[in-house]
Design an enzyme around this catalytic site. Structure first.
Site, PDB file in Angstrom:
ATOM      1  N   ARG A   1      38.009  46.947  33.399  1.00  0.00           N
ATOM      2  CA  ARG A   1      38.434  45.917  34.340  1.00  0.00           C
ATOM      3  C   ARG A   1      37.202  45.131  34.767  1.00  0.00           C
ATOM      4  O   ARG A   1      36.278  45.680  35.360  1.00  0.00           O
ATOM      5  CB  ARG A   1      39.119  46.544  35.559  1.00  0.00           C
ATOM      6  CG  ARG A   1      39.476  45.532  36.599  1.00  0.00           C
ATOM      7  CD  ARG A   1      40.278  46.077  37.776  1.00  0.00           C
ATOM      8  NE  ARG A   1      40.395  45.014  38.744  1.00  0.00           N
ATOM      9  CZ  ARG A   1      39.909  45.035  39.979  1.00  0.00           C
ATOM     10  NH1 ARG A   1      39.330  46.110  40.461  1.00  0.00           N
ATOM     11  NH2 ARG A   1      40.010  43.975  40.760  1.00  0.00           N
TER      12      ARG A   1
ATOM     13  N   HIS B   1      37.491  37.712  42.252  1.00  0.00           N
ATOM     14  CA  HIS B   1      36.963  38.865  42.991  1.00  0.00           C
ATOM     15  C   HIS B   1      35.927  38.331  43.986  1.00  0.00           C
ATOM     16  O   HIS B   1      34.739  38.663  43.927  1.00  0.00           O
ATOM     17  CB  HIS B   1      36.381  39.890  42.010  1.00  0.00           C
ATOM     18  CG  HIS B   1      36.217  41.278  42.577  1.00  0.00           C
ATOM     19  ND1 HIS B   1      36.762  42.395  41.992  1.00  0.00           N
ATOM     20  CD2 HIS B   1      35.555  41.726  43.672  1.00  0.00           C
ATOM     21  CE1 HIS B   1      36.437  43.473  42.698  1.00  0.00           C
ATOM     22  NE2 HIS B   1      35.705  43.093  43.720  1.00  0.00           N
TER      23      HIS B   1
ATOM     24  N   GLU C   1      41.979  42.171  46.406  1.00  0.00           N
ATOM     25  CA  GLU C   1      41.867  42.538  47.824  1.00  0.00           C
ATOM     26  C   GLU C   1      41.878  41.366  48.798  1.00  0.00           C
ATOM     27  O   GLU C   1      40.831  40.910  49.259  1.00  0.00           O
ATOM     28  CB  GLU C   1      40.602  43.371  48.057  1.00  0.00           C
ATOM     29  CG  GLU C   1      40.582  44.664  47.287  1.00  0.00           C
ATOM     30  CD  GLU C   1      39.425  45.572  47.680  1.00  0.00           C
ATOM     31  OE1 GLU C   1      38.553  45.146  48.449  1.00  0.00           O
ATOM     32  OE2 GLU C   1      39.410  46.726  47.227  1.00  0.00           O
TER      33      GLU C   1
ATOM     34  N   ASN D   1      43.596  49.312  44.736  1.00  0.00           N
ATOM     35  CA  ASN D   1      42.240  49.816  44.942  1.00  0.00           C
ATOM     36  C   ASN D   1      42.334  50.811  46.098  1.00  0.00           C
ATOM     37  O   ASN D   1      42.720  50.428  47.203  1.00  0.00           O
ATOM     38  CB  ASN D   1      41.289  48.692  45.332  1.00  0.00           C
ATOM     39  CG  ASN D   1      41.168  47.631  44.248  1.00  0.00           C
ATOM     40  OD1 ASN D   1      41.702  47.778  43.147  1.00  0.00           O
ATOM     41  ND2 ASN D   1      40.476  46.547  44.557  1.00  0.00           N
TER      42      ASN D   1
ATOM     43  N   TYR E   1      40.611  53.927  48.383  1.00  0.00           N
ATOM     44  CA  TYR E   1      39.384  54.630  48.773  1.00  0.00           C
ATOM     45  C   TYR E   1      39.584  55.619  49.915  1.00  0.00           C
ATOM     46  O   TYR E   1      39.020  56.699  49.902  1.00  0.00           O
ATOM     47  CB  TYR E   1      38.305  53.617  49.181  1.00  0.00           C
ATOM     48  CG  TYR E   1      37.764  52.811  48.021  1.00  0.00           C
ATOM     49  CD1 TYR E   1      36.675  53.268  47.290  1.00  0.00           C
ATOM     50  CD2 TYR E   1      38.343  51.594  47.644  1.00  0.00           C
ATOM     51  CE1 TYR E   1      36.171  52.544  46.220  1.00  0.00           C
ATOM     52  CE2 TYR E   1      37.842  50.861  46.573  1.00  0.00           C
ATOM     53  CZ  TYR E   1      36.758  51.348  45.871  1.00  0.00           C
ATOM     54  OH  TYR E   1      36.266  50.625  44.807  1.00  0.00           O
TER      55      TYR E   1
ATOM     56  N   GLU F   1      40.926  50.438  41.320  1.00  0.00           N
ATOM     57  CA  GLU F   1      39.617  50.928  41.773  1.00  0.00           C
ATOM     58  C   GLU F   1      39.818  52.240  42.512  1.00  0.00           C
ATOM     59  O   GLU F   1      40.782  52.388  43.266  1.00  0.00           O
ATOM     60  CB  GLU F   1      38.936  49.956  42.764  1.00  0.00           C
ATOM     61  CG  GLU F   1      38.413  48.688  42.158  1.00  0.00           C
ATOM     62  CD  GLU F   1      37.718  47.795  43.185  1.00  0.00           C
ATOM     63  OE1 GLU F   1      37.207  48.304  44.202  1.00  0.00           O
ATOM     64  OE2 GLU F   1      37.708  46.570  42.964  1.00  0.00           O
TER      65      GLU F   1
END
Ligand code: GBH
Length: 482
Positions: free
Chosen positions: A113, A157, A200, A328, A330, A388
């Protein structure tokens, strides 16, 4: 005893304990009851990959006609980025991409990616194409394919062309993004089969235009911030339509979104329902708007007079059908059911909650499971990619040149355990892109936070695989947890 190493001593103590007690039988029983290796494996067609982003790795900021992006301006503004770091050189992947493709190949990944620097291709954001910039991406894509790796391309991005007047405050930027997305699909979709419109929303909208921590560093009032967010999701929708219109048939379109992940504090029916409700309502400006094609009442009521101004047809554009969702993931947020009007509350994080090297990076591995489950249970999304997941760690180089990042392996192994749970329960998990292939420019943290599977010496730009690279390679080889 004099020649025995500490490890040997520890091992001999363990076996002595196992032999000594009548504990031998229970140990064998536990092994017999353990799940068979197959039960820990991932779906057959799972796409394992790594992720990066243009401004974070490319460097060559002023080369071959690239125009400046808002991150060039921001990082060159004193006080905005840790120690004044910039992406001028970064990992120099603009020149070293062949080496980076070999790093990917050595891991055995099927996918990469990557993102496109919009201002490398359109230095002014629109109008005249910079052929040399486009050529760079053609070279990278061809190199990936020649090595058996599929490119998964993110079109935005965060590195917005500086030349676009008003940035995301202007509705014209959403239109410019649509045009750019259509152009890229036309040029790349012969070889690229998966596009992500945007990465995002909250980071380039709220952090860039609300808190000012990210480019362009503004702190706008709520109503103007709401408009910026609206332009972000509108750009996504226009991008989807433009890629559909200009890409080859069969081109798969989605986005890479970091919805807040709401985890039920205890896995009971009421807390699960509360977390799901929180997931829909507290992500309402972005993923909820995209998947429902509307701003739900929870958002409109919370914004009141500051709600975004929406033109006729905008919501249909924003809700344009997509083929998959990229997440994504985290950190978790824990939710419990309660008797408030909302029916839930988000629990304050204890100060002792464990985290990785970045301040914000709390470790709650089950967030990977709930990110997928909440999304699919709420909106019946047919395909999910983890676009991610990964962590920063205080990587140190040993005297003989190794980076033994057992803490990163701990983070990854635990998260993937929960992704495996989601897949084994039938949730449509199609792929996983580890953030990141390389240590790189970590936005406002500059080069102070390392997320890579490969250590980068930012003086020499030498790449060294960390222990986590070895671990990931083995996981990919087995297609199962290790
Ligand atoms: C992703 O963002 C990005 O897509 C990627 O480019 C980045 O390198 C990677 O994660 C690692 O950070 O400064 O306290 O306000 C992850 C989500 C949202 C996490 C913004 C950091 C800033 C926290 N990021 N957040 S704070």
């Amino acid at each position: 005893m004099s020649n025995i190493t500490r490890r040997e001593l520890a091992q001999s103590l363990v076996s002595a304990a196992a032999l000594g007690a009548a504990g031998a039988a229970p140990i064998r029983a536990a092994a017999e009851g353990a799940p068979k290796p197959k039960a820990r494996s991932f779906p057959d067609n799972m796409v394992w990959g790594c992720a990066t982003a243009s401004y974070q790795i490319e460097g060559a900021a002023n080369e071959d006609g690239r125009g400046p992006s808002v991150w060039d301006t921001f990082s060159h503004t004193p006080g905005k980025v840790f120690q004044g770091d910039t992406g001028d050189v970064a990992c120099d992947s603009y020149h070293r991409y062949k080496e980076d493709v070999q790093l990917l190949k050595n891991l055995g990944v099927k996918g990469y990616r990557m993102s496109i620097s919009w201002s490398r291709v359109f230095p002014s954001g629109k109008g005249k194409v910079n052929q040399k910039g486009l050529d760079y991406y053609n070279r990278v894509i061809d190199e990936l394919l020649a090595n058996g790796i599929q490119p998964y391309v993110t079109l935005f991005h965060w590195d917005l062309p500086q030349a676009l007047p008003g940035g995301w405050q202007s509705r014209d930027t959403s239109k410019a993004f649509g045009d750019y997305a259509g152009f890229m699909a036309k040029r790349l979709s012969d070889r690229v089969h998966h596009f992500f419109t945007i990465n995002e929303f909250v980071c380039f909208t709220d952090l860039g235009y609300g808190q000012g921590k990210f480019a362009p560093g503004l702190q706008l009032p709520q109503n103007e911030l709401a408009q910026v967010r609206h332009h972000g999701v509108l750009a996504h929708g226009l991008g989807v339509q433009a890629i559909r219109a200009n890409g080859r048939s069969g081109t798969q379109i989605g986005l890479a979104e970091n919805s807040n992940v709401y985890v039920p504090v205890v896995e009971t029916a009421e807390h699960i329902a509360a977390a799901q409700r929180a997931h829909r309502e507290l992500n309402s400006p972005f993923i909820t708007a995209v998947l429902e094609g509307k701003y739900i009442d929870a958002y409109l009521n919370a914004m009141g007079p500051n709600a975004p101004k929406v033109e006729n047809g905008d919501m249909q554009i924003i809700g344009s059908p997509i083929d998959f969702v990229g997440l994504n993931v985290y950190t978790p947020q824990y939710v419990r059911a309660d008797s408030s009007t909302a029916g839930y509350s988000v629990i304050k994080q204890p100060t002792s909650f464990p985290r990785m090297a970045s301040e914000w990076l709390s470790i709650g591995p089950e967030c990977l499971y709930w990110a997928v489950r909440n999304l699919v249970d709420l909106w019946k999304v047919p395909a999910v990619y983890i676009t991610e997941n990964g962590c920063s760690a205080d990587d140190a180089v040993t005297p003989d040149g190794r980076i033994e990042d057992t803490d990163r392996i701990m983070y990854l192994r635990n998260h993937l355990t929960h992704l495996q749970r989601a897949a084994s329960e039938g949730y449509p998990v199609k792929g996983y892109f580890l953030w990141s292939l390389l240590d790189n420019f970590e936005w406002a943290d500059g080069y102070s936070k390392r997320f890579g599977l490969h250590y980068v010496d930012f003086k020499t730009l030498k790449r060294t695989p960390k222990l986590s690279a070895e671990w990931y390679r083995e996981l990919i080889r087995r297609n199962a947890l290790v």
